[in-house]
Design an enzyme around this catalytic site. Structure first.
Site, PDB file in Angstrom:
ATOM      1  N   ASP A   6      39.120  33.978  32.141  1.00 51.42           N
ATOM      2  CA  ASP A   6      38.230  34.743  31.613  1.00 51.42           C
ATOM      3  C   ASP A   6      36.805  34.212  31.813  1.00 51.42           C
ATOM      4  OD1 ASP A   6      40.347  36.255  30.895  1.00 51.42           O
ATOM      5  OD2 ASP A   6      40.519  35.225  28.713  1.00 51.42           O
ATOM      6  N   GLU A   7      36.344  33.514  32.742  1.00 44.66           N
ATOM      7  CA  GLU A   7      35.137  33.264  32.906  1.00 44.66           C
ATOM      8  C   GLU A   7      34.250  34.108  33.679  1.00 44.66           C
ATOM      9  OE1 GLU A   7      37.883  31.808  34.132  1.00 44.66           O
ATOM     10  OE2 GLU A   7      37.791  29.705  33.549  1.00 44.66           O
ATOM     11  N   LYS A  40      35.786  35.591  36.712  1.00 41.00           N
ATOM     12  CA  LYS A  40      36.145  35.404  38.295  1.00 41.00           C
ATOM     13  C   LYS A  40      36.342  36.814  39.057  1.00 41.00           C
ATOM     14  CE  LYS A  40      39.961  33.684  36.628  1.00 41.00           C
ATOM     15  NZ  LYS A  40      39.667  33.479  35.208  1.00 41.00           N
ATOM     16  N   GLY A  79      43.530  39.130  33.766  1.00 41.77           N
ATOM     17  CA  GLY A  79      43.117  40.318  33.526  1.00 41.77           C
ATOM     18  C   GLY A  79      41.607  39.918  34.018  1.00 41.77           C
ATOM     19  N   HIS A  80      41.202  40.815  35.193  1.00 39.55           N
ATOM     20  CA  HIS A  80      40.053  40.595  35.958  1.00 39.55           C
ATOM     21  C   HIS A  80      39.196  41.874  35.768  1.00 39.55           C
ATOM     22  CE1 HIS A  80      41.938  37.144  38.400  1.00 39.55           C
ATOM     23  NE2 HIS A  80      41.927  36.771  37.338  1.00 39.55           N
ATOM     24  N   ARG A  84      65.694  27.482  41.290  1.00 37.63           N
ATOM     25  CA  ARG A  84      66.236  27.963  42.433  1.00 37.63           C
ATOM     26  C   ARG A  84      67.357  29.077  42.166  1.00 37.63           C
ATOM     27  NH1 ARG A  84      67.307  21.851  44.093  1.00 37.63           N
ATOM     28  NH2 ARG A  84      67.699  22.023  42.130  1.00 37.63           N
ATOM     29  N   GLN A 141      43.771  32.791  35.846  1.00 33.64           N
ATOM     30  CA  GLN A 141      43.528  31.590  34.900  1.00 33.64           C
ATOM     31  C   GLN A 141      42.562  30.854  34.995  1.00 33.64           C
ATOM     32  OE1 GLN A 141      47.188  32.292  36.223  1.00 33.64           O
ATOM     33  NE2 GLN A 141      46.802  34.135  34.881  1.00 33.64           N
TER      34      GLN A 141
HETATM   35  P1  GDP Z   1      38.202  36.860  34.684  1.00 34.96           P
HETATM   36  O1  GDP Z   1      39.611  37.015  34.031  1.00 34.96           O
HETATM   37  O2  GDP Z   1      37.798  35.454  35.016  1.00 34.96           O
HETATM   38  O3  GDP Z   1      37.933  37.737  35.957  1.00 34.96           O
HETATM   39  O4  GDP Z   1      37.169  37.381  33.344  1.00 34.96           O
HETATM   40  P2  GDP Z   1      37.425  38.701  32.665  1.00 34.96           P
HETATM   41  O5  GDP Z   1      37.112  39.879  33.242  1.00 34.96           O
HETATM   42  O6  GDP Z   1      38.693  38.584  31.618  1.00 34.96           O
HETATM   43  O7  GDP Z   1      36.165  38.335  31.564  1.00 34.96           O
HETATM   44  C1  GDP Z   1      34.861  38.341  31.787  1.00 34.96           C
HETATM   45  C2  GDP Z   1      34.226  39.467  31.233  1.00 34.96           C
HETATM   46  O8  GDP Z   1      32.783  39.266  31.390  1.00 34.96           O
HETATM   47  C3  GDP Z   1      34.444  40.919  31.923  1.00 34.96           C
HETATM   48  O9  GDP Z   1      34.221  41.706  30.942  1.00 34.96           O
HETATM   49  C4  GDP Z   1      33.047  41.113  32.873  1.00 34.96           C
HETATM   50  O10 GDP Z   1      32.709  42.156  33.055  1.00 34.96           O
HETATM   51  C5  GDP Z   1      31.960  40.354  31.823  1.00 34.96           C
HETATM   52  N1  GDP Z   1      31.153  39.484  32.820  1.00 34.96           N
HETATM   53  C6  GDP Z   1      31.325  38.773  33.945  1.00 34.96           C
HETATM   54  N2  GDP Z   1      30.070  38.241  34.295  1.00 34.96           N
HETATM   55  C7  GDP Z   1      29.103  38.702  33.321  1.00 34.96           C
HETATM   56  C8  GDP Z   1      27.774  38.203  33.151  1.00 34.96           C
HETATM   57  O11 GDP Z   1      27.261  37.493  33.919  1.00 34.96           O
HETATM   58  N3  GDP Z   1      27.117  38.795  32.015  1.00 34.96           N
HETATM   59  C9  GDP Z   1      28.263  39.617  31.169  1.00 34.96           C
HETATM   60  N4  GDP Z   1      27.274  40.072  29.929  1.00 34.96           N
HETATM   61  N5  GDP Z   1      29.131  39.881  31.349  1.00 34.96           N
HETATM   62  C10 GDP Z   1      29.736  39.427  32.361  1.00 34.96           C
HETATM   63  P1  IMO Z   2      42.500  35.616  33.718  1.00 35.25           P
HETATM   64  O1  IMO Z   2      43.000  35.260  35.103  1.00 35.25           O
HETATM   65  C1  IMO Z   2      43.043  33.633  29.688  1.00 35.25           C
HETATM   66  C2  IMO Z   2      46.998  31.694  28.857  1.00 35.25           C
HETATM   67  C3  IMO Z   2      47.820  32.838  27.807  1.00 35.25           C
HETATM   68  C4  IMO Z   2      48.546  31.734  26.970  1.00 35.25           C
HETATM   69  C5  IMO Z   2      48.809  30.769  28.131  1.00 35.25           C
HETATM   70  C6  IMO Z   2      50.125  30.825  28.912  1.00 35.25           C
HETATM   71  O2  IMO Z   2      42.344  36.840  32.913  1.00 35.25           O
HETATM   72  O3  IMO Z   2      41.666  34.377  33.483  1.00 35.25           O
HETATM   73  P2  IMO Z   2      51.262  32.803  30.230  1.00 35.25           P
HETATM   74  O4  IMO Z   2      51.531  34.260  29.626  1.00 35.25           O
HETATM   75  O5  IMO Z   2      50.523  32.855  31.406  1.00 35.25           O
HETATM   76  O6  IMO Z   2      52.475  32.201  30.206  1.00 35.25           O
HETATM   77  O7  IMO Z   2      50.471  32.313  28.932  1.00 35.25           O
HETATM   78  O8  IMO Z   2      47.836  31.139  28.962  1.00 35.25           O
HETATM   79  N1  IMO Z   2      46.293  32.916  30.031  1.00 35.25           N
HETATM   80  C7  IMO Z   2      45.301  33.571  29.930  1.00 35.25           C
HETATM   81  N2  IMO Z   2      44.216  33.059  29.277  1.00 35.25           N
HETATM   82  N3  IMO Z   2      42.872  34.192  30.962  1.00 35.25           N
HETATM   83  C8  IMO Z   2      43.958  34.576  31.715  1.00 35.25           C
HETATM   84  O9  IMO Z   2      43.872  34.915  32.912  1.00 35.25           O
HETATM   85  C9  IMO Z   2      45.232  34.022  31.066  1.00 35.25           C
HETATM   86  N4  IMO Z   2      46.395  34.084  31.746  1.00 35.25           N
HETATM   87  C10 IMO Z   2      47.206  33.401  30.739  1.00 35.25           C
HETATM   88  O10 IMO Z   2      46.864  33.434  26.762  1.00 35.25           O
HETATM   89  O11 IMO Z   2      47.664  30.812  26.178  1.00 35.25           O
HETATM   90 MG    MG Z   3      40.608  37.561  32.412  1.00 33.88          MG
END
Ligand code: GDP
Ligand code: IMO
Ligand code: MG
Length: 427
Positions: free
Chosen positions: A13-14, A16, A40-41, A142, A223
């Site tokens: 959730d950085e 990406k 979840g992106h 497998r 992730q």
């Molecule tokens: P991902 O899983 O790495 O793609 O990240 P997520 O989408 O789960 O979570 C990142 C959240 O931060 C999303 O709601 C993006 O719309 C938001 N986001 C991404 N970059 C920025 C930023 O530079 N500033 C702010 N305020 N929000 C951002």
């Molecule tokens: P994105 O791509 C944050 C976490 C789950 C749990 C662990 C194992 O949006 O960054 P799983 O269902 O993969 O076996 O769960 O990994 N996890 C994530 N946490 N962002 C994700 O994806 C994640 N995908 C899995 O919360 O702790």
């Molecule tokens: Mg995410």
């Protein structure tokens, strides 16, 4: 020509999705190489917000071919509903390519994920419940089902039988659940075959030919580094390799082809699910980061755990991924703090430790050693260049860069595509 990997440098959730989407217009292919719909992106384009789980974020860029690589686990029902959701919003998804070697998340693997978590009780991992772990387990054991198996009913039936043989014993005798009928599963899976057929191909061949023709390929990780099955905070991890090496195995592209590895790094830290998190905050600051940063899971709707930036983690991500660049996201969320603590090292059983300990016991004991950096109060969401940032925000970025071991080449100041400061070009 460049093959770039873009991956999470923390616990997921950085940002990406946003970073991939930003590059989507300049690359020919965007490839998911591991994970599944546990991801979840979020991508924000103008006033439109998209939540992608299985599809590569390049799907929103018309010139780009999105690819689901062999290392991904695919839930066909989720994939089809994601595709139709995008089609209804006018997004053309016809270019999508899916590896015939990608494994399928079957309904029984979703069931097994949920029942095992329930039985783990207090020791649960906090998975997304999407069947990710059991599907990768079947792959390694497998007894997995691959996308190509949908096109041979006899093989599919034999494989589902093999997979359910042991699982039904487990479900009925151990978990007190009803057995799952082979025919029912086979029928459901066969129902997806025609719908997926236009997309299925030998993605390894396509990608390697594309690289030979000087096309630009971007590998998008799901992730993050600390959720990696080998390099993460095991056992509180996912069941695949989001780290850079995973791009090679998960897409069938040799390491010599990869020219750049970009780590997406949030200006603070979040984590979903169980497991150690040294800089986690349980106070008003943690609540404020969650509120201002909108830190709620895109996949499960769970609140994300929040904490200050951890440079030990960032350095570790640089090392295990061979990062060439960082993309620092969500700097805007830190606006308004008078001082911002940054974890520069850990104290473990009375000793200062500069690098991530390999031992789980030590990591559980790690306490953050903080350095206080001066904050800023000016709105930075409109900043277009580094020099537009207030002095203290510039110093914060510079300090993070020095501690983290790779140049910060872009900075996110908002969720939108254009809310980005580009410092060094990625292409
Ligand atoms: P991902 O899983 O790495 O793609 O990240 P997520 O989408 O789960 O979570 C990142 C959240 O931060 C999303 O709601 C993006 O719309 C938001 N986001 C991404 N970059 C920025 C930023 O530079 N500033 C702010 N305020 N929000 C951002
Ligand atoms: P994105 O791509 C944050 C976490 C789950 C749990 C662990 C194992 O949006 O960054 P799983 O269902 O993969 O076996 O769960 O990994 N996890 C994530 N946490 N962002 C994700 O994806 C994640 N995908 C899995 O919360 O702790
Ligand atoms: Mg995410």
């Amino acid at each position: 020509m460049p093959a770039l990997v873009l991956l999470g440098a923390q616990w997921g959730d950085e940002g990406k999705g946003k970073a991939t989407d930003l590059l989507g217009g300049s690359v020919d292919y965007v490839v998911r190489y591991q994970g599944g719909n546990n991801a979840g992106h979020t991508v924000v384009v103008g006033d439109q917000k998209y939540a992608l789980h299985l599809l590569p974020s390049g799907i929103l860029s018309p010139g780009c071919t999105p690819v689901i690589g062999n290392g991904v686990v695919v839930d066909p029902s989720v994939l089809l509903s994601e595709l139709s959701g995008l089609n209804e919003r006018g997004v053309d998804t016809s270019k999508l390519l899916i590896s015939g070697n990608a494994h399928i998340i079957t309904p029984y693997n979703v069931t097994v994920d949920k029942v095992t978590e329930r039985f783990l009780g207090k020791r649960k991992i906090g998975t997304t419940g999407r069947g990710i772990g059991p599907t990768y387990a079947d792959k390694i054991n497998r007894v997995g089902i691959r996308v190509q198996d949908l096109y041979d009913e006899s093989i599919l039936t034999q494989k589902v039988e093999a997979a359910l043989d042991v699982k039904n014993q487990m479900l009925t005798k151990l978990y007190n659940r009803r057995a799952i009928a082979v025919e029912q599963v086979v029928e459901e899976l066969l129902g997806y075959a025609d719908k997926l057929a236009p997309y299925v191909c030998d993605t390894v061949l396509v990608l390697n030919q594309a690289l030979e023709q000087d096309k630009v390929v971007l590998f998008e990780g799901g992730q993050g580094t600390l959720l990696d099955i080998d390099h993460g905070t095991y056992p509180f991890v996912t069941s695949s390799n989001p780290t850079a090496g995973g791009a090679c195995t998960g897409a069938g592209v040799g390491p010599t082809k990869i020219s750049r590895v970009i780590g997406i790094l949030k200006a603070y830290t979040t984590r979903v699910g169980a497991g150690p998190f040294p800089t986690e905050l349980f106070d008003e600051d943690g609540e404020a980061l969650r509120r201002i940063g909108g830190e709620r899971g895109v996949t499960t709707g769970r609140d994300r755990r929040c904490g200050w930036f951890d440079a030990v983690i960032a350095r570790y991500a640089t090392r295990v991924n061979g990062l060439t660049d960082f993309f620092l996201t969500k700097l805007d969320v830190l606006t308004g703090w008078e001082q911002i603590p940054v974890c520069v090292a850990y104290e473990i059983d009375g000793k200062r430790v500069e690098e991530l300990p390999y031992s789980q016991t030590d990591f559980h004991h790690a306490k953050p050693v903080y350095e206080m950096l001066p904050g800023w109060s000016e709105d930075i969401s409109k900043a277009k260049s580094f020099s537009d940032l207030p002095k203290n925000a510039q110093s914060y970025v510079k300090a993070l860069e020095e501690m983290s071991g790779a140049p910060i080449s872009a900075i996110g100041v908002g969720p939108g595509r254009d809310e980005t400061i580009e410092i060094n070009s990625f292409l």
